[in-house]
Design a protein around this motif. Sequence first.
Motif, PDB file in Angstrom:
ATOM      1  N   ASP A  46       0.826  -1.216   0.000  1.00  0.00           N
ATOM      2  CA  ASP A  46       0.000   0.000   0.000  1.00  0.00           C
ATOM      3  C   ASP A  46       0.855   1.259   0.000  1.00  0.00           C
ATOM      4  O   ASP A  46       0.715   2.147  -0.852  1.00  0.00           O
ATOM      5  N   TYR A  47       1.731   1.341   0.988  1.00  0.00           N
ATOM      6  CA  TYR A  47       2.494   2.573   1.177  1.00  0.00           C
ATOM      7  C   TYR A  47       3.549   2.765   0.091  1.00  0.00           C
ATOM      8  O   TYR A  47       3.812   3.897  -0.338  1.00  0.00           O
ATOM      9  N   LEU A  93       1.841   4.174  -2.992  1.00  0.00           N
ATOM     10  CA  LEU A  93       1.533   5.594  -2.833  1.00  0.00           C
ATOM     11  C   LEU A  93       2.793   6.447  -2.968  1.00  0.00           C
ATOM     12  O   LEU A  93       2.806   7.458  -3.685  1.00  0.00           O
ATOM     13  N   ALA A 144       2.760  12.659  -0.081  1.00  0.00           N
ATOM     14  CA  ALA A 144       2.377  11.258   0.126  1.00  0.00           C
ATOM     15  C   ALA A 144       2.793  10.770   1.514  1.00  0.00           C
ATOM     16  O   ALA A 144       2.097   9.955   2.128  1.00  0.00           O
ATOM     17  N   THR A 154       0.148  11.610   3.931  1.00  0.00           N
ATOM     18  CA  THR A 154      -0.975  10.679   3.818  1.00  0.00           C
ATOM     19  C   THR A 154      -0.661   9.358   4.510  1.00  0.00           C
ATOM     20  O   THR A 154      -1.498   8.804   5.228  1.00  0.00           O
ATOM     21  N   SER A 214      -2.678   7.852   7.571  1.00  0.00           N
ATOM     22  CA  SER A 214      -3.248   6.529   7.340  1.00  0.00           C
ATOM     23  C   SER A 214      -2.771   5.546   8.401  1.00  0.00           C
ATOM     24  O   SER A 214      -3.567   4.819   9.006  1.00  0.00           O
ATOM     25  N   ASP A 257      -7.624   3.294   5.583  1.00  0.00           N
ATOM     26  CA  ASP A 257      -6.393   3.451   4.813  1.00  0.00           C
ATOM     27  C   ASP A 257      -6.727   3.965   3.409  1.00  0.00           C
ATOM     28  O   ASP A 257      -6.172   4.969   2.941  1.00  0.00           O
ATOM     29  N   TYR A 258      -7.657   3.290   2.747  1.00  0.00           N
ATOM     30  CA  TYR A 258      -8.020   3.671   1.380  1.00  0.00           C
ATOM     31  C   TYR A 258      -8.817   4.972   1.342  1.00  0.00           C
ATOM     32  O   TYR A 258      -8.725   5.737   0.383  1.00  0.00           O
ATOM     33  N   PHE A 283      -6.211   7.611   1.343  1.00  0.00           N
ATOM     34  CA  PHE A 283      -5.553   7.677   0.041  1.00  0.00           C
ATOM     35  C   PHE A 283      -6.376   8.526  -0.928  1.00  0.00           C
ATOM     36  O   PHE A 283      -5.846   9.388  -1.638  1.00  0.00           O
ATOM     37  N   SER A 301      -6.899  12.329   0.271  1.00  0.00           N
ATOM     38  CA  SER A 301      -5.693  13.160   0.196  1.00  0.00           C
ATOM     39  C   SER A 301      -5.570  13.828  -1.173  1.00  0.00           C
ATOM     40  O   SER A 301      -5.233  15.016  -1.267  1.00  0.00           O
ATOM     41  N   SER A 347      -5.675   8.483  -7.612  1.00  0.00           N
ATOM     42  CA  SER A 347      -5.565   7.524  -6.504  1.00  0.00           C
ATOM     43  C   SER A 347      -6.290   6.210  -6.764  1.00  0.00           C
ATOM     44  O   SER A 347      -6.004   5.210  -6.099  1.00  0.00           O
ATOM     45  N   ILE A 398      -5.346   2.620  -5.202  1.00  0.00           N
ATOM     46  CA  ILE A 398      -6.233   1.959  -4.240  1.00  0.00           C
ATOM     47  C   ILE A 398      -6.602   0.561  -4.718  1.00  0.00           C
ATOM     48  O   ILE A 398      -6.530  -0.416  -3.964  1.00  0.00           O
TER      49      ILE A 398
END
Length: 719
Positions: A247-248, A251, A277, A280, A284, A611-612, A615, A618, A641, A645
């Motif tokens: 995920d991270y 991003l 980012a 975010t 998150s 979390d999403y 994302f 943001s 995004s 996602i």
Amino acid sequence: MFENIGQFVVKHRKGVFIGYLISVLVAGVIGAGMFGSLKSQGYDDLGSDSAAVDQLLKSDFDTRDASVILVIDTLASIDDPDSVTAATDLLEKVADEENIESIVSYWNSGQESLKSFDGNAGLALVYFTKGLDSEQAAATAKNIQDTYDKESAGTRAYVGGIEVLYEAINGQIRDDLKIAEAIAIPLNVLMLLFVFGAAVAAGLPMVVALGSIAGSFFVLFLVTQFTDVSVFALNLITGLGLGLGIDYALLIVNRYREELARTNDVNASVIKTVTTAGRTVFFSGLTVALVLASMILFPQYFLKSFAYAGVSVVLFAVLASLIALPATLALLGHKVDKFKIRRGDLKPKESGAWSSLATAVMKRPLLIIVGTVTLLVTLASPALDAKFSQVDDRVLPASNPAAIASDQIRDRFESQIPVEVLVPISVSIADVNEYAKTLVADQNVVSAFTSDSFIEGETVSPLPPEQAVAASQAHHRITLYTDVESRNMDAQDLILRLRAIEPPVDGTLIGGQAAIFTDSQAGISDNLPEVLGWLTIATLIILFLFTGSAILPIKAVILNMLSLGATLGVLVWVFQDGNAMWLVGDFTVTGSLDTSTLVLVAIVAFGLSMDYELFLLSRIKEEHDNGADTTTSVSAGLQKSGRIITAAAVLIAIVFACFMTSGVTSIKMLGLGISFAILLDATVVRGLLVPALMRVAGDWNWWAPKPLRKLHARFGINE
């Protein structure tokens, strides 16, 4: 704040990267020491009446559960001389094994309750030497199972019991984890290559994942020095560590490519990436960590373990994403896209399928809202019939020897798990017997033993001392035998009825496995309002600090609840009703769901949904802050995004979906629940429902009362 972090990382990139590698190595080596200390128990409320009874039975009555239970099928009457000889010879061999203190069997005690209904099998209760640690007990149980669970010399022995079950579950999880990783890692490597488009970039999630997993192992090692930790926490660490790493990294790398294409300056791109980012990721991670930390409020250490593991893995993932990953990007520079897999430009596009989807959704927002909400409510409808229980031997595959032995005990013998009642010694034995008669009057209580009587129905029969249950210096003891399973809703109803009967004196305690189950369920339900309050308040505060809006946080909480309801409905349909075995594999249908696993699925899914949400918000907020109207902000934000996602959701869903290959039903449930919730949230909720609701709300999305606007201006964290 975040700009300063970016500048520091760029300036000291080599030192940061080398220091990170050393830290990961040290944490991993030390953290590996926790594996032998993990436990497969932890579902009980240790502060409950039933826990007090359990402790008193051990300390005052010298009573404890048999570590191993042998079912010895003599293939003929167990009273036949040849059967007696064969069974006795077998038990003498077991008694000679290391760490065996005593054995109570039908053949040396004559207890009819240890004789099977058909008269062809008997039970042997094996007690280990006192003071064994968990590793010694597990090794002893495994040795007995491996040696004696077979047919030999006129008998067929089945080896079960609490220590055998614990070792079977632990061993199954260890083996299943290897299989899940063997499937998930190659699949994720292929998906990462496709999503990132270049071999070098595809390896960057491992920078985050390795640090978060190794760091979490180190933290759990420290925690095991002070308290018990569940072995199931390993599944969350590996699944969430890989998932958040993906995920991270998606991003961060996506934003880095965007900035690098715009400025062609590596240092400036890294700093800007951390500033935007990175912010975010920080919010998150903070949200997910606070959500997972809510499990610390439950009394069971099974759930507390996931709080320790979850908070650790998230915080280390955030740390790696803000420090180690930017340092790696600064070292790689333009080489981040080396060894390209996909043709064309890898930088994010300003327009495309996601912006087109957002535009189409916002043209018919009410229709989309009605349609998606109807879908979610329909999926949630089976949850109305949800029934709850706890883990027992049936979480194992039906072919597992421990599960087979447990089925033999359950199907062929009287219940060996009584309800235990302790009455203060100040009460006369006559009053104790009268109280016992009242308890036996319950429809599910078969009989009772007291210190001088056997009670069955209205009949009270005197007992010789060797058959009675002796009193201690502080308590009389009543042992009740029932006709219900000890870890389901029937058992819970029974205990509640028994506790509603007025005892002869205050201080009377009702325990046993059925009461332990009841108190554990109460420990969850009684603390659930606090947990829900924690989740709601933490989410509202963090999203407000992130967006400055009073509307968007409320909307996020409501959508998450809808998504979780749909997930619960699917889990009921699959695991309670026994559907979709073609998808999740074979399992034993018990007609109920494990409460603790369900709580875990709900909280982890809630955290990842946030979390999403962050994302997406943001990028929408960034566009809105730059002057775009709501419609344009949503369209541009989803374009920038949406791919991240969806890709992140698919990749993390693969990680958890591989848990469905497990032979342990609760792990299957964890895998399906989290993977389904993630995919549902990333597609239906974020792709359709969020844009539609934001279109309807318009400028109200960003509304907050004046006092809150002042609060955000002072305390809100900006770039």
